[in-house]
Design a protein around this motif. Structure first.
Motif, PDB file in Angstrom:
ATOM      1  N   PRO A 105       0.791  -1.238   0.000  1.00 42.35           N
ATOM      2  CA  PRO A 105       0.000   0.000   0.000  1.00 42.35           C
ATOM      3  C   PRO A 105       0.815   1.276   0.000  1.00 42.35           C
ATOM      4  O   PRO A 105       0.345   2.309  -0.477  1.00 42.35           O
ATOM      5  N   MET A 106       2.059   1.248   0.508  1.00 39.48           N
ATOM      6  CA  MET A 106       2.877   2.463   0.548  1.00 39.48           C
ATOM      7  C   MET A 106       3.945   2.513  -0.543  1.00 39.48           C
ATOM      8  O   MET A 106       4.919   3.262  -0.447  1.00 39.48           O
ATOM      9  N   ALA A 107       3.755   1.742  -1.596  1.00 42.01           N
ATOM     10  CA  ALA A 107       4.763   1.704  -2.661  1.00 42.01           C
ATOM     11  C   ALA A 107       5.025   3.094  -3.247  1.00 42.01           C
ATOM     12  O   ALA A 107       6.167   3.429  -3.583  1.00 42.01           O
ATOM     13  N   ASP A 108       4.002   3.913  -3.369  1.00 43.72           N
ATOM     14  CA  ASP A 108       4.196   5.261  -3.923  1.00 43.72           C
ATOM     15  C   ASP A 108       5.045   6.136  -2.999  1.00 43.72           C
ATOM     16  O   ASP A 108       5.757   7.030  -3.462  1.00 43.72           O
ATOM     17  N   VAL A 109       4.951   5.898  -1.694  1.00 40.28           N
ATOM     18  CA  VAL A 109       5.758   6.651  -0.738  1.00 40.28           C
ATOM     19  C   VAL A 109       7.232   6.266  -0.878  1.00 40.28           C
ATOM     20  O   VAL A 109       8.130   7.116  -0.806  1.00 40.28           O
ATOM     21  N   PHE A 110       7.505   4.994  -1.111  1.00 37.72           N
ATOM     22  CA  PHE A 110       8.872   4.494  -1.167  1.00 37.72           C
ATOM     23  C   PHE A 110       9.560   4.762  -2.503  1.00 37.72           C
ATOM     24  O   PHE A 110      10.779   4.758  -2.585  1.00 37.72           O
ATOM     25  N   LYS A 111       8.783   4.971  -3.538  1.00 33.98           N
ATOM     26  CA  LYS A 111       9.319   5.379  -4.848  1.00 33.98           C
ATOM     27  C   LYS A 111      10.440   4.466  -5.354  1.00 33.98           C
ATOM     28  O   LYS A 111      11.440   4.922  -5.928  1.00 33.98           O
ATOM     29  N   GLY A 112      10.293   3.170  -5.145  1.00 38.97           N
ATOM     30  CA  GLY A 112      11.235   2.206  -5.700  1.00 38.97           C
ATOM     31  C   GLY A 112      12.568   2.093  -4.995  1.00 38.97           C
ATOM     32  O   GLY A 112      13.465   1.389  -5.480  1.00 38.97           O
ATOM     33  N   CYS A 113      12.728   2.739  -3.829  1.00 35.39           N
ATOM     34  CA  CYS A 113      14.051   2.734  -3.189  1.00 35.39           C
ATOM     35  C   CYS A 113      14.470   1.344  -2.710  1.00 35.39           C
ATOM     36  O   CYS A 113      15.674   1.075  -2.572  1.00 35.39           O
ATOM     37  N   LEU A 114      13.516   0.451  -2.469  1.00 37.03           N
ATOM     38  CA  LEU A 114      13.885  -0.901  -2.042  1.00 37.03           C
ATOM     39  C   LEU A 114      14.531  -1.687  -3.177  1.00 37.03           C
ATOM     40  O   LEU A 114      15.218  -2.684  -2.929  1.00 37.03           O
ATOM     41  N   ASP A 115      14.291  -1.261  -4.412  1.00 39.12           N
ATOM     42  CA  ASP A 115      14.845  -1.961  -5.570  1.00 39.12           C
ATOM     43  C   ASP A 115      16.168  -1.361  -6.040  1.00 39.12           C
ATOM     44  O   ASP A 115      16.752  -1.852  -7.010  1.00 39.12           O
ATOM     45  N   ASP A 116      16.638  -0.311  -5.375  1.00 38.20           N
ATOM     46  CA  ASP A 116      17.938   0.262  -5.712  1.00 38.20           C
ATOM     47  C   ASP A 116      19.013  -0.803  -5.470  1.00 38.20           C
ATOM     48  O   ASP A 116      19.003  -1.464  -4.428  1.00 38.20           O
ATOM     49  N   PRO A 117      19.937  -1.016  -6.426  1.00 35.75           N
ATOM     50  CA  PRO A 117      20.958  -2.071  -6.236  1.00 35.75           C
ATOM     51  C   PRO A 117      21.870  -1.855  -5.036  1.00 35.75           C
ATOM     52  O   PRO A 117      22.526  -2.795  -4.581  1.00 35.75           O
ATOM     53  N   ARG A 118      21.897  -0.650  -4.487  1.00 34.36           N
ATOM     54  CA  ARG A 118      22.719  -0.394  -3.300  1.00 34.36           C
ATOM     55  C   ARG A 118      22.020  -0.811  -2.015  1.00 34.36           C
ATOM     56  O   ARG A 118      22.637  -0.837  -0.947  1.00 34.36           O
ATOM     57  N   THR A 119      20.728  -1.139  -2.097  1.00 37.56           N
ATOM     58  CA  THR A 119      19.918  -1.414  -0.912  1.00 37.56           C
ATOM     59  C   THR A 119      19.839  -2.901  -0.608  1.00 37.56           C
ATOM     60  O   THR A 119      19.580  -3.720  -1.492  1.00 37.56           O
ATOM     61  N   ASP A 120      20.039  -3.237   0.669  1.00 34.93           N
ATOM     62  CA  ASP A 120      19.856  -4.606   1.149  1.00 34.93           C
ATOM     63  C   ASP A 120      18.947  -4.553   2.369  1.00 34.93           C
ATOM     64  O   ASP A 120      19.251  -3.847   3.333  1.00 34.93           O
TER      65      ASP A 120
END
Length: 223
Positions: A105-120
């Motif tokens: 539900p909060m995907a728009d708030v996160f703006k794809g940052c979880l899929d950034d290759p630097r993110t674990d």
């Protein structure tokens, strides 16, 4: 005015209570009892936690940063915006549902940052992760509670105790930074941080630009 709608709830592992995710129009809120832990309209101090920390490790070409608490992703997004391409950001989140909310539900708030290759994303206790590492992080950012007093989970107190600060210091590289967010001042914590081998700055910032509640960020640089 639109009413708040509860979308989901989740139990905090261990001695925690129940988190509730609520929505009103495009606004989201995460509640613990009657306490609002975070709101999607108020992100200033969480962003400052990241940007102030990055300023102090800006000379490092491939910094490693640990963020304790995913929340609504404001600290993560701000960190990714200023860190170099070779950086690595590990986010430790204790409550699995919070990660699900970020992708749902909060995907728009996160703006794809979880899929950034630097993110674990590490689902687990940040305190356990810190204790398991030696000289692994250039910066450790803690926003797992309302401050150094364990509001959401009494065992969070161990993060801010003398032993917890010692573990954080061991997990930092030389000159690394421990940054702690709080909803309120705490002189006792300032003294513990200084006594734990850190050069300390105490910064007062706003929840939303020049408005909103005043929050506190401690920046402790490892001596």
């Amino acid at each position: 005015m639109l009413p708040w709608i509860q979308l989901d709830s989740a139990t905090i592992p261990g001695d925690g209570g129940e988190l509730r995710l609520k929505q009103r129009g495009q606004e989201f809120s995460i509640m613990l009892g009657s306490n609002e832990l975070m709101n999607s309209r108020l992100s200033g101090s969480e962003e400052a936690l990241a940007t102030l920390s990055q300023e102090r490790i800006a000379s490092r070409a491939a910094p490693s940063m640990l963020i304790g608490g995913l929340g609504m992703g404001f600290t993560l997004r701000a960190a990714l915006a200023v860190l170099p391409e070779k950086a690595k950001v590990t986010v430790a989140e204790l409550v699995p549902a919070v990660v699900s909310w970020a992708r749902g539900p909060m995907a728009d708030v996160f703006k794809g940052c979880l899929d950034d290759p630097r993110t674990d994303i590490h689902v687990g206790d940040v305190a356990e992760l810190i204790r398991s590492k030696k000289a692994a992080y250039d910066a450790i950012l803690l926003d797992v509670d309302n401050g150094p007093d364990g509001l959401t989970r009494a065992s969070n107190d161990r993060l801010y105790s003398g032993a917890g600060l010692g573990a954080a210091r061991e997990a930092l590289t030389p000159g690394g930074v421990l940054a702690v967010w709080s909803a309120h001042p705490d002189e006792g914590f300032t003294r513990r941080l200084r006594g734990g081998g850190f050069e300390v700055e105490v910064i007062h910032t706003r929840a939303n630009g020049k408005r909103g509640a005043k929050h506190v960020i401690w920046l402790g640089q490892k001596r």
